[in-house]
Motif scaffolding. Structure first.
Motif, mmCIF file in Angstrom:
data_model
loop_
_atom_site.group_PDB
_atom_site.id
_atom_site.type_symbol
_atom_site.label_atom_id
_atom_site.label_comp_id
_atom_site.label_asym_id
_atom_site.label_seq_id
_atom_site.Cartn_x
_atom_site.Cartn_y
_atom_site.Cartn_z
ATOM 1 N N MET A 1 0.841 -1.197 0.000
ATOM 2 C CA MET A 1 0.000 0.000 0.000
ATOM 3 C C MET A 1 0.878 1.249 0.000
ATOM 4 O O MET A 1 1.800 1.372 0.794
ATOM 5 N N ASN A 2 0.570 2.184 -0.915
ATOM 6 C CA ASN A 2 1.351 3.414 -0.998
ATOM 7 C C ASN A 2 0.925 4.409 0.076
ATOM 8 O O ASN A 2 -0.241 4.478 0.460
ATOM 9 N N THR A 3 1.918 5.161 0.568
ATOM 10 C CA THR A 3 1.631 6.321 1.414
ATOM 11 C C THR A 3 1.491 7.523 0.497
ATOM 12 O O THR A 3 2.406 7.839 -0.260
ATOM 13 N N ILE A 4 0.342 8.207 0.581
ATOM 14 C CA ILE A 4 0.059 9.301 -0.354
ATOM 15 C C ILE A 4 -0.286 10.566 0.420
ATOM 16 O O ILE A 4 -1.116 10.539 1.331
ATOM 17 N N LYS A 5 0.382 11.686 0.043
ATOM 18 C CA LYS A 5 0.078 13.001 0.606
ATOM 19 C C LYS A 5 -0.001 14.006 -0.530
ATOM 20 O O LYS A 5 0.812 13.970 -1.459
ATOM 21 N N LEU A 6 -0.970 14.890 -0.445
ATOM 22 C CA LEU A 6 -1.130 15.944 -1.439
ATOM 23 C C LEU A 6 -1.069 17.295 -0.736
ATOM 24 O O LEU A 6 -1.759 17.514 0.261
ATOM 25 N N THR A 7 -0.247 18.204 -1.273
ATOM 26 C CA THR A 7 -0.068 19.529 -0.668
ATOM 27 C C THR A 7 -0.081 20.582 -1.762
ATOM 28 O O THR A 7 0.479 20.371 -2.844
ATOM 29 N N THR A 8 -0.730 21.713 -1.485
ATOM 30 C CA THR A 8 -0.738 22.826 -2.436
ATOM 31 C C THR A 8 0.152 23.946 -1.905
ATOM 32 O O THR A 8 -0.052 24.434 -0.791
ATOM 33 N N LEU A 9 1.144 24.332 -2.676
ATOM 34 C CA LEU A 9 2.009 25.459 -2.303
ATOM 35 C C LEU A 9 1.557 26.761 -2.954
ATOM 36 O O LEU A 9 1.963 27.847 -2.541
ATOM 37 N N GLY A 10 0.734 26.683 -3.964
ATOM 38 C CA GLY A 10 0.223 27.868 -4.644
ATOM 39 C C GLY A 10 -0.904 27.462 -5.563
ATOM 40 O O GLY A 10 -1.223 26.273 -5.699
ATOM 41 N N GLU A 23 3.230 13.514 -2.684
ATOM 42 C CA GLU A 23 4.237 12.672 -2.024
ATOM 43 C C GLU A 23 3.729 11.243 -2.027
ATOM 44 O O GLU A 23 2.685 10.945 -1.444
ATOM 45 N N ILE A 24 4.455 10.376 -2.686
ATOM 46 C CA ILE A 24 4.093 8.972 -2.765
ATOM 47 C C ILE A 24 5.255 8.170 -2.204
ATOM 48 O O ILE A 24 6.357 8.182 -2.754
ATOM 49 N N ASN A 25 5.001 7.527 -1.072
ATOM 50 C CA ASN A 25 6.055 6.872 -0.291
ATOM 51 C C ASN A 25 7.129 7.912 0.029
ATOM 52 O O ASN A 25 6.833 8.941 0.607
ATOM 53 N N ASP A 26 8.368 7.697 -0.394
ATOM 54 C CA ASP A 26 9.434 8.643 -0.047
ATOM 55 C C ASP A 26 9.734 9.653 -1.150
ATOM 56 O O ASP A 26 10.643 10.468 -1.009
ATOM 57 N N SER A 27 8.991 9.600 -2.229
ATOM 58 C CA SER A 27 9.284 10.469 -3.373
ATOM 59 C C SER A 27 8.315 11.654 -3.425
ATOM 60 O O SER A 27 7.134 11.520 -3.102
ATOM 61 N N ILE A 28 8.851 12.802 -3.855
ATOM 62 C CA ILE A 28 8.052 14.014 -4.029
ATOM 63 C C ILE A 28 7.962 14.325 -5.518
ATOM 64 O O ILE A 28 8.990 14.418 -6.203
ATOM 65 N N LYS A 415 -3.509 26.964 0.902
ATOM 66 C CA LYS A 415 -2.063 26.882 0.657
ATOM 67 C C LYS A 415 -1.376 26.291 1.880
ATOM 68 O O LYS A 415 -1.568 26.755 3.002
ATOM 69 N N GLY A 416 -0.568 25.266 1.637
ATOM 70 C CA GLY A 416 0.219 24.668 2.708
ATOM 71 C C GLY A 416 -0.426 23.484 3.395
ATOM 72 O O GLY A 416 0.252 22.705 4.072
ATOM 73 N N THR A 417 -1.740 23.315 3.243
ATOM 74 C CA THR A 417 -2.432 22.201 3.910
ATOM 75 C C THR A 417 -2.081 20.877 3.231
ATOM 76 O O THR A 417 -2.111 20.768 2.006
ATOM 77 N N THR A 418 -1.769 19.873 4.043
ATOM 78 C CA THR A 418 -1.456 18.540 3.536
ATOM 79 C C THR A 418 -2.622 17.601 3.805
ATOM 80 O O THR A 418 -3.147 17.546 4.922
ATOM 81 N N MET A 419 -3.042 16.880 2.756
ATOM 82 C CA MET A 419 -4.079 15.866 2.875
ATOM 83 C C MET A 419 -3.442 14.506 2.671
ATOM 84 O O MET A 419 -2.772 14.277 1.661
ATOM 85 N N SER A 420 -3.640 13.588 3.628
ATOM 86 C CA SER A 420 -3.066 12.246 3.550
ATOM 87 C C SER A 420 -4.162 11.224 3.297
ATOM 88 O O SER A 420 -5.277 11.351 3.835
ATOM 89 N N TYR A 421 -3.815 10.221 2.494
ATOM 90 C CA TYR A 421 -4.769 9.135 2.233
ATOM 91 C C TYR A 421 -4.547 8.051 3.265
ATOM 92 O O TYR A 421 -3.528 7.357 3.256
ATOM 93 N N GLU A 422 -5.497 7.929 4.185
ATOM 94 C CA GLU A 422 -5.372 6.984 5.294
ATOM 95 C C GLU A 422 -6.667 6.213 5.470
ATOM 96 O O GLU A 422 -7.747 6.804 5.541
#
Length: 553
Positions: A1-10, A23-28, A415-422
């Motif tokens: 299962m992948n670790t997934i995070k989505l963040t908006t910087l702008g 962000e998927i696992n350790d990669s951005i 802006k800046g908020t991170t959403m994680s798939y959990e």
């Protein structure tokens, strides 16, 4: 299962400055790196870019930067990112060439060369995450959306897009590919919202081309066309209209020369004949009815160029009686007041103004129905409306609910908020540093709210400088106060105010010197406070006050 995070910087709750992180696992994976042009109150600022501290701190994890198209709102911040993080950059052939123009213009990264050309058939495996692309329709050729394939489903970033059934090959959307991505399963859709609050059908590029040709053919005098340099679709239509009506085209904007030459070299722009384009110095050889002057202004902004033309300060052109100023771009809301003033100036100079928006609804972004079609093609589990002001993001959310998406599956990000798939759902999981970084000349980030506030004060109420020399040990004034002011009051009519100001400063300093303690900052503060109160009482203005207290040895 992948670790997934989505963040908006702008790119959310604003127009432009697109930059999103998956962000998927350790990669951005960085999706676009754009800038925006300053608002009216950001005095003296050249451009605004996202705060990228989080990327700088995690640069070793960045798999690459994936560019959707060649506009400044997608590639303009790239030099500032690469200055701190030398990471691979991926984009279509034209997008990469335009990105290189931005990068080469920045001394700190002009030798960077880790660019990779991709197309809609490219697939790249980044340790289990497969990145692929799909063709979209925008106002520049070779616009692409990005797909990140994970074990949980596809993450799709549309970039800027609209649907146009008449689009030519290099602008056409690949509907079959979109349907295929939808069948594979889309976990999250990050989708353009810049025109979401409109249900009005946007004119097709074919209709726009016909309108431009008709307008040019109907005018007997000289025509000055105002366009955005990187809107190659519009530039091509102007070239085609010029060829059809027997006119020559003069390029007067700085950016447009580089962009047009690059696009011609890559065969993304075509000329009916080699002599269609002429140099500004050769304009005098042609009659007015034989000329089209294509003005884009600095960094693709034509409004300032038109202003200079109307007051005789442009390098090559001065608007005169019989000129048509044809505006084929849609100014942003922030520029509407400026545009109105420039239109007045054009008329005062003898010209006539015709915006294309008086005849057609034009946009490079899809309306609400286009966005609904994208949702129906991709069938995403979650929707993240991006690229737009809040009202547009909200309109996008409402349009999605109208085609059956549940409101709890739609997230309007900050802006800046991170959403994680959990555990099968996206949930907020903290935030990263985000916001605006203001670029003024070569300075990056040293113009903040304090500097902007000072500039606003100086522009509105001017500056008031007072200088006085004291002997601290003898506790006396050596040279009485002298005042200097700029942009505050008209000196010849305000001598009494200036005289009373100097007397007030002298008295304030004398009173302070009689005390036991002495502190330079405290003394300057008392002078500033007393002066500010006096000047406001007398004038109802609040100039910037600079007390200069010197010590005689």
């Amino acid at each position: 299962m992948n670790t997934i995070k989505l963040t908006t910087l702008g790119g959310v709750r604003e127009n432009g400055k697109n930059m999103y992180i998956a962000e998927i696992n350790d990669s951005i994976f960085v999706l676009d790196a754009g800038l925006k042009y300053p608002e009216n109150e950001q005095l003296g600022v050249d451009v605004v870019i996202p705060n990228m501290d989080y990327l700088f701190e995690n640069s070793d994890r960045i798999a690459g930067v994936f560019l959707t198209h060649g506009h400044a709102d997608a590639i303009g911040a790239l030099p500032y990112l690469l200055a701190e993080a030398k990471v691979p950059v991926f984009g279509s052939e034209l997008t990469i060439e335009l990105a290189k123009l931005f990068v080469k213009g920045n001394d700190s990264v002009k030798k960077f060369d880790d660019f990779h050309v991709i197309d809609e058939n490219t697939e790249i495996d980044f340790g289990g995450t497969i990145v692929s692309f799909f063709r979209t329709t925008h106002s520049i050729p070779e616009s692409l959306g990005v797909v990140l394939k994970t074990s949980e489903g596809n993450i799709v970033y549309t970039g800027d897009f609209k649907f146009d059934q008449t689009a030519s090959e290099s602008y056409a959307t690949d509907f079959g590919r979109l349907a295929e991505i939808g069948r594979e399963g889309v976990l999250a859709l990050l989708s353009d919202s810049a025109n979401a609050d409109s249900n009005i059908q946007v004119a097709s590029e074919n209709e726009v081309g016909v309108e431009i040709t008709q307008t040019i053919s109907d005018w007997d005098g000289r025509i000055i066309v105002a366009a955005v340099a990187s809107n190659l679709s519009r530039i091509q239509q102007v070239f085609d209209a010029a060829a059809e009506t027997g006119r020559r085209v003069v390029l007067t904007g700085f950016d447009i020369e580089n962009i047009v030459r690059t696009a011609i070299r890559l065969k993304k722009l075509s000329l009916a004949s080699e002599n269609l384009l002429i140099k500004p110095k050769d304009m005098s050889r042609f009659e007015d009815h034989e000329l089209i002057i294509l003005e884009t202004g600095r960094m693709g902004e034509p409004i300032n160029g038109l202003r200079k033309m109307s007051i005789g300060r442009h390098r090559y052109v001065e608007i005169k009686e019989g000129d048509l100023v044809y505006i084929v771009t849609t100014p942003s809301i922030a520029k509407e007041a400026v545009m109105a003033r420039v239109e007045n100036m054009v008329y005062q100079a003898g010209g006539i103004v015709k915006p294309i928006t008086h005849s057609l609804r034009v946009s490079g972004h899809g309306n609400a129905r286009d966005l609904q079609l994208m949702i129906n093609l991709l069938q995403p589990k979650y929707l993240f409306p991006i690229q737009g002001e809040y009202r547009e993001l909200d309109a996008h959310a409402k349009a999605a609910m109208a085609v059956g998406m549940l409101p709890e599956r739609i997230f309007i990000p900050k802006k800046g908020t991170t959403m994680s798939y959990e555990h099968g759902d996206f949930v907020p999981s903290g935030a990263v540093t985000a916001g605006d970084v203001l670029i003024d000349g070569n300075a990056i980030g040293d113009v903040g709210n304090v500097v902007l506030r000072d500039r606003k004060v100086l522009s509105e109420d001017g500056i008031f400088i007072v200088a006085i020399t004291v002997n601290r040990r003898e506790k006396k004034i050596i040279a009485k106060a002298r005042v200097h002011t700029r942009g505050f009051v008209y000196l010849k009519k305000s001598r009494d105010i200036l005289r009373e100001s100097t007397e007030l400063v002298n008295q304030t300093v004398e009173d302070y010197l009689q005390g036991e303690d002495f502190d330079w900052a405290e003394l300057k503060g008392k002078v500033r406070d007393h002066l500010a109160k006096f000047l406001f009482d007398q004038t109802k203005r609040r100039p910037a006050i600079l007390p200069v207290v010197m010590e005689a040895k």
